[in-house]
Design a protein around this motif. Structure first.
Motif: not given
Length: 116
Positions: A35-50
């Motif tokens: 979950a920690k890895q997935a949350v970190m990755k999704s946070g990166n995707y969200a940052y890039i997406g913005r």
């Protein structure tokens, strides 16, 4: 002095991560390590997406303005250059809204631009 154990804060931190991972597929929502890895990755995707959202919208506005310019017998770059020369300060978002909602007003803008 009593010994302080970190169980409570560790559990809080883990539960926070698991809460963020809620709805993820398989073990990514159940096991802390995944979950920690997935949350970190999704946070990166969200940052890039913005950042990408800003680019995508600007590209959409430019496409709309360009299409409206072609209907009025000019092209995008000439139109934008003319706006600058005529000291008309309208951003691309507003120009695209005018082009969609009020074509007559956009046509009058094109006339002012061609004179300038």
């Amino acid at each position: 002095m009593a010994r302080v154990k970190g169980a409570m804060m560790t559990r809080k931190r883990r539960n926070k991560t698991l809460k963020l991972a809620k709805g993820y597929y398989g073990a990514k929502s159940k096991h802390f390590k995944m979950a920690k890895q997935a949350v970190m990755k999704s946070g990166n995707y969200a940052y890039i997406g913005r950042k990408q959202k800003k680019r995508d919208f600007r590209r959409l506005w430019i496409t709309r303005i360009s299409a409206a310019c072609k209907l009025n017998g000019t092209n995008y770059s000439t139109f934008m250059n003319g706006l600058k020369k005529a000291n008309i300060d309208l951003n691309r978002k507003m120009l695209s809204e005018i082009a969609i909602s009020d074509p007559a007003a956009f046509a009058s803008l094109v006339e002012k631009v061609t004179k300038a």
